[in-house]
Write an enzyme that holds these catalytic residues in place. Sequence first.
Site, PDB file in Angstrom:
ATOM      1  N   LYS A   1      61.693   7.238  22.800  1.00 21.35           N
ATOM      2  CA  LYS A   1      62.178   7.717  24.104  1.00 21.35           C
ATOM      3  C   LYS A   1      61.029   8.082  25.035  1.00 21.35           C
ATOM      4  CE  LYS A   1      66.885   8.589  22.825  1.00 21.35           C
ATOM      5  NZ  LYS A   1      67.943   9.514  22.432  1.00 21.35           N
TER       6      LYS A   1
ATOM      7  N   ARG B   1      67.853   9.099  13.758  1.00 19.88           N
ATOM      8  CA  ARG B   1      68.281   7.811  14.333  1.00 19.88           C
ATOM      9  C   ARG B   1      67.038   7.126  14.887  1.00 19.88           C
ATOM     10  NH1 ARG B   1      69.603   5.614  19.236  1.00 19.88           N
ATOM     11  NH2 ARG B   1      71.422   4.231  19.293  1.00 19.88           N
TER      12      ARG B   1
HETATM   13  N1  HH2 Z   1      70.224   7.772  21.828  1.00 22.31           N
HETATM   14  C1  HH2 Z   1      70.534   6.561  22.317  1.00 22.31           C
HETATM   15  C2  HH2 Z   1      71.763   5.962  22.041  1.00 22.31           C
HETATM   16  N2  HH2 Z   1      72.661   6.572  21.250  1.00 22.31           N
HETATM   17  N3  HH2 Z   1      73.268   8.407  19.914  1.00 22.31           N
HETATM   18  C3  HH2 Z   1      73.001   9.614  19.416  1.00 22.31           C
HETATM   19  N4  HH2 Z   1      73.891  10.236  18.637  1.00 22.31           N
HETATM   20  N5  HH2 Z   1      71.813  10.255  19.683  1.00 22.31           N
HETATM   21  C4  HH2 Z   1      70.867   9.690  20.464  1.00 22.31           C
HETATM   22  O1  HH2 Z   1      69.808  10.333  20.688  1.00 22.31           O
HETATM   23  C5  HH2 Z   1      71.120   8.402  21.023  1.00 22.31           C
HETATM   24  C6  HH2 Z   1      72.364   7.788  20.728  1.00 22.31           C
HETATM   25  C7  HH2 Z   1      69.540   5.834  23.165  1.00 22.31           C
HETATM   26  O2  HH2 Z   1      68.755   4.961  22.393  1.00 22.31           O
HETATM   27  P1  HH2 Z   1      68.994   3.380  22.281  1.00 22.31           P
HETATM   28  O3  HH2 Z   1      70.308   3.090  21.636  1.00 22.31           O
HETATM   29  O4  HH2 Z   1      67.817   2.757  21.620  1.00 22.31           O
HETATM   30  O5  HH2 Z   1      68.960   2.877  23.772  1.00 22.31           O
HETATM   31  P2  HH2 Z   1      70.049   2.320  24.764  1.00 22.31           P
HETATM   32  O6  HH2 Z   1      70.983   3.450  25.056  1.00 22.31           O
HETATM   33  O7  HH2 Z   1      69.258   1.878  25.961  1.00 22.31           O
HETATM   34  O8  HH2 Z   1      70.778   1.183  24.119  1.00 22.31           O
END
Ligand code: HH2
Length: 273
Positions: free
Chosen positions: A202, A242
Amino acid sequence: MVKPLVMGVLNVTPDSFFDGGRYLQTGAAIERGRAMAAEGADIIDIGGESTRPGAQPVPEDEELRRVLPVVASLAGTVRISIDTMKPAVAMAAIAEGASLLNDVGGALGPIAAEQSVGLVVMHRQGMPQDMQRAPHYDDVVGEVHAALAEGATAARSLGVGELYVDPGIGFGKTAAHNLALLAALSRLVAAGEPVLVGASRKSFLGVLAAPAGAAPRPPQDRLPGSLAVASWAMLAGAAIVRVHDVRATVQARELAGPRLCTLGPVAISGAGR
Ligand code: HH2
């Protein structure tokens, strides 16, 4: 200390902030999921809609088209979590074998209870479209912990059995807010519900790791910071981390878990330096 679980991120999207576009094709996504399972992921979190700051909502039929074949194919191999804001996507994913709802939007508690699957209750301030414009808290730790306690109580009263609370790193938070929440992680753990932490790659890591006056490090250059935070979270007692980098995090867990935690005399053979 209970061994923390490693949740591998699998985004079947064109626009996720780190892996966007890499796994948009069903075959590539399934291959990546299998690889993460082989690397030691305990859970794979499949998402078909990015929640990055500024992301636009994805129509339901498109999100279903992206995630369902991937869920169906991987569910026999590894535990599947579905990362969605949409009840219809959650229901369809459960039908294909998902057993954990990553409820980033806050609407899936009743489904988790009815369907007897696990639930992640995540804190966020605002929606992806606007959440990073001007996040504000008088007391970020107090407010986030109180909101999570409220969310957990509501979920338990619906009948949810398996529950995790997540401070929602980067969801309507500045770098300072994220750091305050990470510093207070052991207090959240002590509150009693199992904790999930998602800090992997992040943007605050890119800001914190940049030399003074330099531009923030890009997502590709945030693995060291991601491992530092995952290790910190595991040592603070998080139940799930995660992450995008399963292999590296599993290796960090081997050290951050049984080896460093015991800090007593351990019988290890091999090189001392
Ligand atoms: N962060 C993201 C997405 N889902 N779910 C939980 N429970 N906690 C988190 O911190 C979290 C999440 C963001 O990361 P990512 O899926 O890699 O990115 P994007 O939302 O751009 O797909």
